[in-house]
Design an enzyme around this catalytic site. Structure first.
Site, mmCIF file in Angstrom:
data_model
loop_
_atom_site.group_PDB
_atom_site.id
_atom_site.type_symbol
_atom_site.label_atom_id
_atom_site.label_comp_id
_atom_site.label_asym_id
_atom_site.label_seq_id
_atom_site.Cartn_x
_atom_site.Cartn_y
_atom_site.Cartn_z
ATOM 1 N N PRO A 2 -18.492 21.260 -90.467
ATOM 2 C CA PRO A 2 -18.191 20.557 -89.221
ATOM 3 C C PRO A 2 -17.045 21.175 -88.429
ATOM 4 C CG PRO A 2 -18.157 19.059 -91.094
ATOM 5 C CD PRO A 2 -18.082 20.441 -91.614
ATOM 6 N N GLU A 3 -17.397 22.118 -87.593
ATOM 7 C CA GLU A 3 -16.448 22.595 -86.589
ATOM 8 C C GLU A 3 -16.923 22.007 -85.267
ATOM 9 O OE1 GLU A 3 -15.690 26.842 -86.936
ATOM 10 O OE2 GLU A 3 -16.121 26.779 -89.065
ATOM 11 N N LYS A 58 -12.347 19.004 -83.707
ATOM 12 C CA LYS A 58 -13.227 18.563 -84.788
ATOM 13 C C LYS A 58 -13.138 17.063 -85.030
ATOM 14 C CE LYS A 58 -12.026 22.963 -86.962
ATOM 15 N NZ LYS A 58 -11.386 23.609 -88.116
ATOM 16 N N ARG A 255 -8.565 32.242 -96.741
ATOM 17 C CA ARG A 255 -9.863 32.048 -96.095
ATOM 18 C C ARG A 255 -10.558 33.400 -96.000
ATOM 19 N NH1 ARG A 255 -9.428 27.546 -93.157
ATOM 20 N NH2 ARG A 255 -11.596 27.286 -93.727
#
Length: 266
Positions: A2-3, A58, A255
């Site tokens: 979910p971006e 978001k 990341r």
DNA sequence: TTAAGTGTTGCTCT
DNA sequence: AAGAGCAACACTTA
């Protein structure tokens, strides 16, 4: 997942429930609540309607008819689904809002890293959370964007993902945006001036809009993206959709970034 | 079987 | 003061 594009789709789901009167709320997992008890939340929602919805980065806001705003964040996964009467509960439905007509809105969050809270209004929540401008907001123009880049010596990937500077982009879409702009993720932000900044800004807007129009967040969303998108190949062993070179990865702050070593020159 | 990895965020430490 | 490391969590993959 979910971006910004996914949350925009969830907003459309929430919009489809506007106007319905909330009959009751079921909270299967109070751990996802932020700053309010299950009991209080149920009290505050019961009998109200979803008057309108808003999105900032978001975060999704459901503004209630009688005041108050439900603020939702989806964590590393999670989604929002409208469920018909009689349909079984979706897996990992942590909170469900039942409407008088019988349908319901399910907040789904497998890893329980998302949060739902109640704020007085969206602005108050945004101020408290220190969220930057939404990257798709009409007032967030290329000049605002360039000014943010000019003010940072960090790598561009981190800047794109910094929700306090600009809200909406995460690890996945930052990779895609940088690929579309042909920029190496480790490029220093304040080196991107003038035309380069404008080019990146346009890539950002276009990438996110394309993702929304492709139905990001719906099932099989990635497969529905244009085949020239990096995301279709974003996995170990993936190849650049543009030149066919094997994709490489680098780690920034834990990341993983995927990029094409030929198209995104260092 | 076990350990490491994963789309996010926020805290601590330097 | 910016940036690294890690924890929160549940699940998948190696």
């Amino acid at each position: 997942m979910p971006e910004l594009p996914e949350v925009e789709i969830f907003k459309q789901v929430a919009d489809s429930c506007r106007g319905g009167i909330i009959n009751h709320v079921s909270i299967a997992d109070p751990a996802i609540l932020d700053g309010i008890s299950a009991k209080d939340l149920e009290q505050r929602l019961k009998g109200q309607r979803v008057r309108s919805t808003r999105r900032r980065g978001k975060h999704l806001f459901l503004e209630l008819s009688g005041g108050g705003t439900l603020a939702m964040h989806f964590g590393m996964n999670g989604s929002l689904k409208r469920v018909s009467e009689g349909e079984p509960d979706p897996s990992y439905a942590r909170l469900q809002i039942y409407f008088e007509k019988g349908d319901r809105l399910a907040y789904i969050n497998p890893r329980r890293l998302g949060r739902v809270g109640l704020a007085e209004n969206a602005e108050a929540f945004i101020a408290k959370t220190e969220l930057g401008p939404d990257v798709l907001d009409a007032t967030f123009d290329s000049h605002s964007f360039a000014a943010i880049l000019a003010g940072s010596k960090r790598d561009i990937k981190s800047v794109l993902m910094d929700q306090a500077l600009m809200a909406g982009i995460g690890n996945i879409y930052s990779d895609e945006i940088l690929f579309q702009a042909r920029l190496f993720p480790g490029t220093v932000a304040n080196q991107l001036k003038g035309k380069k900044a404008t080019c990146l800004y346009r890539a950002m807007r276009k990438t996110l809009e394309t993702a929304i129009n492709s139905g990001a967040g719906s099932e099989r969303g990635v497969e529905r993206l244009p085949k020239e998108f990096l995301l279709t190949q974003r996995r170990p062993g993936g190849r650049c959709p543009h030149c066919g070179a094997p994709l490489e990865t680098v780690k920034h702050a834990g990341r993983t970034s995927y990029y094409c070593p030929r198209c995104q020159a260092n």
